[in-house]
Design an enzyme around this catalytic site. Structure first.
Site, short mmCIF file in Angstrom:
data_model
loop_
_atom_site.label_atom_id
_atom_site.label_comp_id
_atom_site.label_asym_id
_atom_site.label_seq_id
_atom_site.Cartn_x
_atom_site.Cartn_y
_atom_site.Cartn_z
N THR A 219 0.86 -1.19 0.00
CA THR A 219 0.00 0.00 0.00
C THR A 219 0.90 1.23 0.00
O THR A 219 2.06 1.17 0.40
CB THR A 219 -0.87 0.06 1.27
N GLU A 364 -6.01 -3.20 -1.27
CA GLU A 364 -6.54 -4.37 -0.55
C GLU A 364 -7.73 -5.01 -1.24
O GLU A 364 -8.19 -6.06 -0.83
CB GLU A 364 -6.94 -3.96 0.88
N LYS A 470 -13.56 18.25 9.85
CA LYS A 470 -14.51 18.16 10.96
C LYS A 470 -14.73 19.55 11.52
O LYS A 470 -13.91 20.08 12.24
CB LYS A 470 -14.00 17.21 12.03
N TRP A 475 -19.35 17.10 9.43
CA TRP A 475 -18.30 16.76 8.48
C TRP A 475 -18.47 17.51 7.17
O TRP A 475 -19.57 17.58 6.62
CB TRP A 475 -18.31 15.25 8.19
P1 AMP Z 1 -4.66 2.75 -3.08
O1 AMP Z 1 -4.69 1.56 -2.22
O2 AMP Z 1 -3.37 3.50 -3.05
O3 AMP Z 1 -5.09 2.44 -4.48
O4 AMP Z 1 -5.72 3.79 -2.51
C1 AMP Z 1 -7.06 3.43 -2.29
C2 AMP Z 1 -7.84 4.65 -1.91
O5 AMP Z 1 -7.96 5.55 -3.02
C3 AMP Z 1 -9.28 4.36 -1.53
O6 AMP Z 1 -9.40 3.89 -0.22
C4 AMP Z 1 -9.91 5.73 -1.73
O7 AMP Z 1 -9.66 6.59 -0.64
C5 AMP Z 1 -9.18 6.25 -2.93
N1 AMP Z 1 -9.99 6.01 -4.13
C6 AMP Z 1 -9.84 5.07 -5.06
N2 AMP Z 1 -10.75 5.21 -6.04
C7 AMP Z 1 -11.52 6.26 -5.72
C8 AMP Z 1 -12.64 6.92 -6.32
N3 AMP Z 1 -13.15 6.55 -7.47
N4 AMP Z 1 -13.18 7.97 -5.65
C9 AMP Z 1 -12.68 8.40 -4.47
N5 AMP Z 1 -11.62 7.83 -3.88
C10 AMP Z 1 -11.04 6.78 -4.49
#
Ligand code: AMP
Length: 588
Positions: A219, A364, A470, A475
């Site tokens: 991650t 994940e 916040k 929110w």
């Molecule tokens: P990663 O594991 O680096 O791909 O990040 C995942 C995170 O990216 C998710 O938990 C979201 O916070 C954000 N994310 C992914 N796709 C979207 C989307 N279409 N809209 C808003 N947030 C997104």
């Protein structure tokens, strides 16, 4: 005693990544796989040739002593060679560990050591990075440059020469000597083509259990150390099979796919595998991901679908507007990884007639878990803006929102809660197994995202829980503020962050990058926001900046912004005075 059951009388065959390659090489042998190189020239291959080379690679890995479960790292952009690694490494039972070269060196060190990679395959352009890291990576016994012998020799000379660039002559000589020493010390440095050369072009892919580990991806780790997510053959196949469906990517053999999303970002969202399942033409863009380069490749290779994060589509849009047309065959784009601003998807749909598929997922979740696709019963006005939200869960994934007390939140399209997921391609723990407690809560994976769900099951991500602002116990969605600001034609990029406020706890600060040549003012931004968000959501200040910081996967880095603006104070907040200053002012 277990309940008796009658076994279905069907063949039991494990879901294995090697089965995709076998299928693609038989059913789609002549379909092209095209790679753009560092010079912009393209190299052409086919699924049939790729299968032969993946077999050669598997033999070569065997010869290097790579065994089942051994981690093999890649530090590379999207290319056919990288695709060969995608199939050969898990195919032979080892684990493919894709590494993001844009990470900070200390993160790279942590990741490679944590994974205990034994071999790393890298792009020759990354040789200086490899040389600077290798001494701290004791598990890596083989460094393989993804090129031929001549190109590796050239990369070595270039890296040595570049080490002395812009330095005074004495310093340059010393820096070059250090680089030469580091390069010479790289364990078993070799080139990819020589490694493959004499190997047979068929390989007996082993019949592994489908739950065996196939790939490892860390991650982004905005806080703490990055965490390893270990995909299985089964989870990868399930994810790829479902993601080709008509209401997801709608992928077929008639498509030409260009994954702009790098192969080190959650397995390029499964496209290397879903592309093999349908046997479509693949176009791998290499390291040149600017708007002009992406446009040219989409255009010349007649790409029908491309996939990436919003920042990439922002720069492609600028190129398309400047050239006054879309790439010749482009029909649809999938956007994910961060919220796709409505203004961005509107521009693609309304100005260029390109369909925008907005999806949500995370490392994940392999990553695709939800995607916005209308049904023919969806009212026209809802269908037109469905892509503003992240869509409904794919088959195989369940999605729910919970309040702070762990109670499910009503699906009314307004009430928000913590988004939790479960499903066939969702992680249940982090690598290595048993080191840390499982993150699951009652069998659900907490995503860290805040969302609402409507009565049709459409999810809207309103924020990352860390990014939500916040204010006075309520929110404010930073995503909504950014999307509203982006509706102003003079705004190229926007980021809203919450900063401490003595009365309201936190208040929004909006950072804006002006579109080139635009004169947009603070008042105009606030004006456009006033029509779109509640009054009390309006940012306390708007600051214009040249650019915004991005993470290694191309998302706006709110963490960096919060750090940068740590000492910023809103005008209605008294400046912070130190105890000493207060004492002086009071004449003590
Ligand atoms: P990663 O594991 O680096 O791909 O990040 C995942 C995170 O990216 C998710 O938990 C979201 O916070 C954000 N994310 C992914 N796709 C979207 C989307 N279409 N809209 C808003 N947030 C997104």
């Amino acid at each position: 005693m277990s309940t008796p059951f009658i076994r279905g009388q069907m063949m039991e065959q494990p879901l294995l990544i090697s089965s995709i390659l076998t299928h693609a090489s038989q059913a789609h042998a002549t379909t092209e796989v095209v790679s753009s190189t560092a010079t912009g020239a393209v190299v052409r291959s086919t699924w049939g040739q790729l299968a032969g080379r993946a077999a050669q690679l598997a033999h070569a890995l065997d010869a290097l002593g790579i065994k089942r479960e051994t981690r093999v790292g890649t530090l590379a952009w999207n290319s056919a060679r990288h695709l060969e690694l995608y199939y050969a490494v898990p195919g032979m039972g080892a684990i493919l560990h894709t590494i993001n070269p844009r990470l900070f060196p200390e993160q790279l060190r942590y990741i490679v050591n944590d994974a205990a990679d034994q071999a790393v395959f890298f792009d020759p352009a990354l040789l200086p990075l490899v040389a600077s890291l290798a001494a701290d990576l004791p598990t890596v016994r083989h460094w393989v440059a993804l090129c031929n012998a001549g190109e590796l020799a050239a990369a070595v000379s270039e890296a040595t020469a570049a080490a002395g660039k812009a330095l005074a002559p004495d310093d340059a000589a010393a820096a070059q000597a250090t680089m030469a020493r580091r390069l010479a010390a790289l364990p078993d440095l070799r080139d990819y083509e020589s490694l493959l050369q004499t190997q047979p072009t068929t390989f007996a892919w082993p019949e592994l259990p489908e739950t065996a580990a196939a790939a490892l991806c860390y991650t982004s780790g905005t806080t703490g150390n990055p965490k390893g997510v270990l995909y299985s053959h089964r989870s990868t196949l399930m994810h790829s099979l479902v993601s080709i469906a008509p209401d997801v990517l709608n992928l077929s053999a008639r498509d030409t796919v260009l994954p702009v999303v790098p192969m080190f970002h959650v397995n390029a969202w499964g496209l290397p595998f879903s592309g093999g399942i349908v046997g479509c033409k693949m176009v791998m863009p290499g390291a040149r991901l600017d708007g002009d380069s992406v446009f040219d490749l989409l255009d010349s290779e007649a790409v029908t679908i491309s996939v990436g994060v919003p920042t990439v589509w922002l720069s492609l849009l600028q190129t398309m507007r400047a050239r006054g047309r879309k790439p010749s065959a482009l029909k649809r784009l999938m956007v994910g990884g961060a919220a796709c601003p409505p203004a961005l998807s509107d521009a693609y749909v309304n100005e260029f007639g390109i369909e925008v598929l907005h999806g949500w997922g995370m490392t994940e979740t392999s990553p695709i878990a939800a995607l916005a696709a209308p049904r023919n019963t969806t009212p026209a006005e809802v269908a037109a803006t469905l892509r503003y939200r992240q869509g409904r869960a794919l088959f195989g994934i369940r999605i729910e929102i919970f309040d702070q007390a762990g109670q499910p939140v009503v699906h009314d399209g307004r009430s928000t809660g913590n988004l939790m997921v479960r499903g066939h391609w969702v992680a249940d723990s982090y690598f290595p197994a048993g080191r840390a407690q499982s993150p699951l809560v009652d069998g659900w994976f907490p995503t860290g995202d805040v969302a609402n769900i409507d009565h049709e099951g459409i999810v809207q991500i309103t924020d990352r829980s860390k990014d939500v602002i916040k204010s006075g116990g309520e929110w404010i969605s930073s995503i909504d503020l950014e999307n509203a600001a982006l509706a102003h034609p003079g705004v190229a990029e926007a980021a809203a962050i919450g900063l401490p406020h003595p009365k309201w706890d936190e208040r929004p600060l909006l950072l804006v990058v002006r579109r080139e040549g635009a004169q947009v003012t603070r008042e105009q931004v606030l004006d456009v926001l006033s029509g779109k968000v509640a009054r009390w959501w309006l940012p306390n200040d708007v600051i214009f900046v040249q650019s915004l910081p991005h993470t290694a996967t191309g998302k706006i880095s709110k963490l960096t912004l919060r750090q940068e603006y740590r000492d910023y104070r809103f005008a209605d907040v008294e400046p912070i005075v130190t105890h000493a200053a207060r004492a002086t002012a009071a004449g003590q």
